[in-house]
Scaffold this motif. Structure first.
Motif, PDB file in Angstrom:
ATOM      1  N   ARG A  31      47.656  36.612  33.877  1.00 60.70           N
ATOM      2  CA  ARG A  31      46.600  36.324  34.841  1.00 60.70           C
ATOM      3  C   ARG A  31      45.412  35.652  34.159  1.00 60.70           C
ATOM      4  NH1 ARG A  31      44.281  37.094  39.578  1.00 60.70           N
ATOM      5  NH2 ARG A  31      42.234  38.066  39.700  1.00 60.70           N
ATOM      6  N   GLN A  32      45.000  36.146  33.004  1.00 62.70           N
ATOM      7  CA  GLN A  32      43.881  35.571  32.265  1.00 62.70           C
ATOM      8  C   GLN A  32      44.171  34.127  31.867  1.00 62.70           C
ATOM      9  OE1 GLN A  32      43.035  37.425  28.483  1.00 62.70           O
ATOM     10  NE2 GLN A  32      40.898  36.794  28.572  1.00 62.70           N
ATOM     11  N   LYS A  33      45.423  33.841  31.538  1.00 58.72           N
ATOM     12  CA  LYS A  33      45.823  32.496  31.124  1.00 58.72           C
ATOM     13  C   LYS A  33      46.157  31.586  32.308  1.00 58.72           C
ATOM     14  CE  LYS A  33      47.623  34.083  26.708  1.00 58.72           C
ATOM     15  NZ  LYS A  33      48.829  34.395  25.935  1.00 58.72           N
ATOM     16  N   GLY A  34      46.049  32.112  33.534  1.00 60.04           N
ATOM     17  CA  GLY A  34      46.348  31.312  34.717  1.00 60.04           C
ATOM     18  C   GLY A  34      47.830  31.092  34.944  1.00 60.04           C
ATOM     19  N   ARG A  35      48.660  31.974  34.389  1.00 61.13           N
ATOM     20  CA  ARG A  35      50.112  31.805  34.476  1.00 61.13           C
ATOM     21  C   ARG A  35      50.788  32.826  35.383  1.00 61.13           C
ATOM     22  NH1 ARG A  35      52.352  31.706  28.665  1.00 61.13           N
ATOM     23  NH2 ARG A  35      54.172  30.894  29.732  1.00 61.13           N
ATOM     24  N   GLY A  36      50.023  33.735  35.968  1.00 63.94           N
ATOM     25  CA  GLY A  36      50.587  34.767  36.831  1.00 63.94           C
ATOM     26  C   GLY A  36      50.570  34.349  38.290  1.00 63.94           C
ATOM     27  N   PRO A  37      51.108  35.196  39.152  1.00 67.56           N
ATOM     28  CA  PRO A  37      51.104  34.892  40.583  1.00 67.56           C
ATOM     29  C   PRO A  37      49.687  34.984  41.166  1.00 67.56           C
ATOM     30  CG  PRO A  37      51.959  37.102  40.203  1.00 67.56           C
ATOM     31  CD  PRO A  37      51.762  36.480  38.861  1.00 67.56           C
ATOM     32  N   ARG A  38      49.479  34.300  42.280  1.00 67.42           N
ATOM     33  CA  ARG A  38      48.188  34.374  42.972  1.00 67.42           C
ATOM     34  C   ARG A  38      47.918  35.812  43.398  1.00 67.42           C
ATOM     35  NH1 ARG A  38      47.374  29.943  47.540  1.00 67.42           N
ATOM     36  NH2 ARG A  38      46.524  31.866  48.392  1.00 67.42           N
ATOM     37  N   CYS A  39      46.658  36.217  43.293  1.00 66.53           N
ATOM     38  CA  CYS A  39      46.265  37.587  43.633  1.00 66.53           C
ATOM     39  C   CYS A  39      45.135  37.582  44.642  1.00 66.53           C
ATOM     40  CB  CYS A  39      45.789  38.325  42.384  1.00 66.53           C
ATOM     41  SG  CYS A  39      47.045  38.558  41.134  1.00 66.53           S
ATOM     42  N   ILE A  40      45.032  38.686  45.359  1.00 66.78           N
ATOM     43  CA  ILE A  40      43.928  38.945  46.276  1.00 66.78           C
ATOM     44  C   ILE A  40      43.113  40.077  45.655  1.00 66.78           C
ATOM     45  CG2 ILE A  40      43.306  39.766  48.574  1.00 66.78           C
ATOM     46  CD1 ILE A  40      46.203  38.912  49.407  1.00 66.78           C
ATOM     47  N   ARG A  41      41.798  39.865  45.503  1.00 65.84           N
ATOM     48  CA  ARG A  41      40.947  40.939  44.989  1.00 65.84           C
ATOM     49  C   ARG A  41      40.305  41.640  46.184  1.00 65.84           C
ATOM     50  NH1 ARG A  41      39.435  42.515  40.309  1.00 65.84           N
ATOM     51  NH2 ARG A  41      39.902  40.568  39.244  1.00 65.84           N
ATOM     52  N   LEU A  42      40.574  42.931  46.289  1.00 68.15           N
ATOM     53  CA  LEU A  42      40.015  43.737  47.371  1.00 68.15           C
ATOM     54  C   LEU A  42      38.567  44.111  47.050  1.00 68.15           C
ATOM     55  CD1 LEU A  42      43.064  46.104  47.986  1.00 68.15           C
ATOM     56  CD2 LEU A  42      42.485  43.973  49.170  1.00 68.15           C
ATOM     57  N   PRO A  43      37.798  44.521  48.054  1.00 66.84           N
ATOM     58  CA  PRO A  43      36.390  44.885  47.811  1.00 66.84           C
ATOM     59  C   PRO A  43      36.210  45.973  46.744  1.00 66.84           C
ATOM     60  CG  PRO A  43      36.768  44.654  50.155  1.00 66.84           C
ATOM     61  CD  PRO A  43      38.118  44.545  49.481  1.00 66.84           C
ATOM     62  N   ASN A  44      37.214  46.840  46.568  1.00 63.41           N
ATOM     63  CA  ASN A  44      37.096  47.892  45.553  1.00 63.41           C
ATOM     64  C   ASN A  44      37.519  47.411  44.163  1.00 63.41           C
ATOM     65  OD1 ASN A  44      39.859  47.747  45.732  1.00 63.41           O
ATOM     66  ND2 ASN A  44      40.176  49.899  46.258  1.00 63.41           N
ATOM     67  N   GLY A  45      37.867  46.117  44.041  1.00 60.46           N
ATOM     68  CA  GLY A  45      38.251  45.542  42.755  1.00 60.46           C
ATOM     69  C   GLY A  45      39.745  45.552  42.486  1.00 60.46           C
ATOM     70  N   ALA A  46      40.512  46.271  43.309  1.00 62.12           N
ATOM     71  CA  ALA A  46      41.964  46.326  43.131  1.00 62.12           C
ATOM     72  C   ALA A  46      42.586  44.980  43.484  1.00 62.12           C
ATOM     73  CB  ALA A  46      42.563  47.422  44.004  1.00 62.12           C
ATOM     74  N   LEU A  47      43.711  44.681  42.864  1.00 62.56           N
ATOM     75  CA  LEU A  47      44.429  43.439  43.131  1.00 62.56           C
ATOM     76  C   LEU A  47      45.652  43.700  43.987  1.00 62.56           C
ATOM     77  CD1 LEU A  47      44.436  41.795  39.580  1.00 62.56           C
ATOM     78  CD2 LEU A  47      42.917  41.279  41.496  1.00 62.56           C
ATOM     79  N   ARG A  48      45.976  42.756  44.848  1.00 65.04           N
ATOM     80  CA  ARG A  48      47.210  42.783  45.615  1.00 65.04           C
ATOM     81  C   ARG A  48      47.831  41.390  45.516  1.00 65.04           C
ATOM     82  NH1 ARG A  48      46.056  47.214  45.216  1.00 65.04           N
ATOM     83  NH2 ARG A  48      46.009  48.888  46.740  1.00 65.04           N
ATOM     84  N   ILE A  49      49.146  41.352  45.564  1.00 58.96           N
ATOM     85  CA  ILE A  49      49.885  40.103  45.494  1.00 58.96           C
ATOM     86  C   ILE A  49      50.746  40.006  46.745  1.00 58.96           C
ATOM     87  CG2 ILE A  49      51.567  38.754  44.180  1.00 58.96           C
ATOM     88  CD1 ILE A  49      49.757  41.574  42.457  1.00 58.96           C
ATOM     89  N   ARG A  50      50.564  38.927  47.506  1.00 60.78           N
ATOM     90  CA  ARG A  50      51.407  38.729  48.678  1.00 60.78           C
ATOM     91  C   ARG A  50      52.851  38.557  48.224  1.00 60.78           C
ATOM     92  NH1 ARG A  50      47.088  35.290  49.821  1.00 60.78           N
ATOM     93  NH2 ARG A  50      45.873  35.965  51.621  1.00 60.78           N
ATOM     94  N   ARG A  51      53.769  39.199  48.912  1.00 59.17           N
ATOM     95  CA  ARG A  51      55.192  39.095  48.562  1.00 59.17           C
ATOM     96  C   ARG A  51      55.627  37.624  48.559  1.00 59.17           C
ATOM     97  NH1 ARG A  51      59.416  41.036  45.836  1.00 59.17           N
ATOM     98  NH2 ARG A  51      58.968  43.134  46.490  1.00 59.17           N
ATOM     99  N   THR A  52      55.167  36.852  49.542  1.00 57.21           N
ATOM    100  CA  THR A  52      55.563  35.441  49.605  1.00 57.21           C
ATOM    101  C   THR A  52      55.027  34.660  48.406  1.00 57.21           C
ATOM    102  OG1 THR A  52      53.691  35.015  51.072  1.00 57.21           O
ATOM    103  CG2 THR A  52      55.835  35.348  52.116  1.00 57.21           C
ATOM    104  N   ASP A  53      53.782  34.940  47.989  1.00 55.73           N
ATOM    105  CA  ASP A  53      53.225  34.278  46.796  1.00 55.73           C
ATOM    106  C   ASP A  53      54.010  34.665  45.551  1.00 55.73           C
ATOM    107  OD1 ASP A  53      51.252  32.976  48.237  1.00 55.73           O
ATOM    108  OD2 ASP A  53      49.705  34.464  47.782  1.00 55.73           O
ATOM    109  N   PHE A  54      54.397  35.928  45.472  1.00 50.07           N
ATOM    110  CA  PHE A  54      55.175  36.412  44.335  1.00 50.07           C
ATOM    111  C   PHE A  54      56.533  35.713  44.273  1.00 50.07           C
ATOM    112  CE2 PHE A  54      58.116  39.738  42.613  1.00 50.07           C
ATOM    113  CZ  PHE A  54      57.692  39.672  41.299  1.00 50.07           C
ATOM    114  N   GLU A  55      57.217  35.636  45.413  1.00 45.63           N
ATOM    115  CA  GLU A  55      58.533  34.989  45.460  1.00 45.63           C
ATOM    116  C   GLU A  55      58.421  33.501  45.124  1.00 45.63           C
ATOM    117  OE1 GLU A  55      61.415  36.509  45.725  1.00 45.63           O
ATOM    118  OE2 GLU A  55      60.581  38.481  46.168  1.00 45.63           O
ATOM    119  N   ASN A  56      57.384  32.825  45.629  1.00 44.84           N
ATOM    120  CA  ASN A  56      57.183  31.407  45.311  1.00 44.84           C
ATOM    121  C   ASN A  56      56.886  31.211  43.832  1.00 44.84           C
ATOM    122  OD1 ASN A  56      57.582  30.625  47.972  1.00 44.84           O
ATOM    123  ND2 ASN A  56      55.407  30.703  48.468  1.00 44.84           N
TER     124      ASN A  56
END
Length: 65
Positions: A31-56
């Motif tokens: 993620r730091q190197k810009g090589r991971g899947p797209r993430c969503i940062r929630l208001p509490n700071g937690a990350l989530r990854i859409r299944r479709t973004d992960f599969e792509n």
């Protein structure tokens, strides 16, 4: 193993790491190197990854001849 993809499903970092069989530190390194899947940062700071973004992202990682 077959996976049913639910529309709008969001994965946690732990779920992505478990599926890829990698350490959390590897995920955050990618993620730091810009090589991971797209993430969503929630208001509490937690990350989530859409299944479709992960599969792509996985499809983009495939070697092509």
């Amino acid at each position: 193993m077959t996976t049913t993809i639910r529309h709008g499903q969001k994965l946690t970092v732990d779920e992505v790491c478990a599926e890829l069989q990698i350490a959390r530190s590897t995920f955050y390194d990618w993620r730091q190197k810009g090589r991971g899947p797209r993430c969503i940062r929630l208001p509490n700071g937690a990350l989530r990854i859409r299944r479709t973004d992960f599969e792509n992202w996985l499809a983009d990682c495939e070697d092509r001849p």
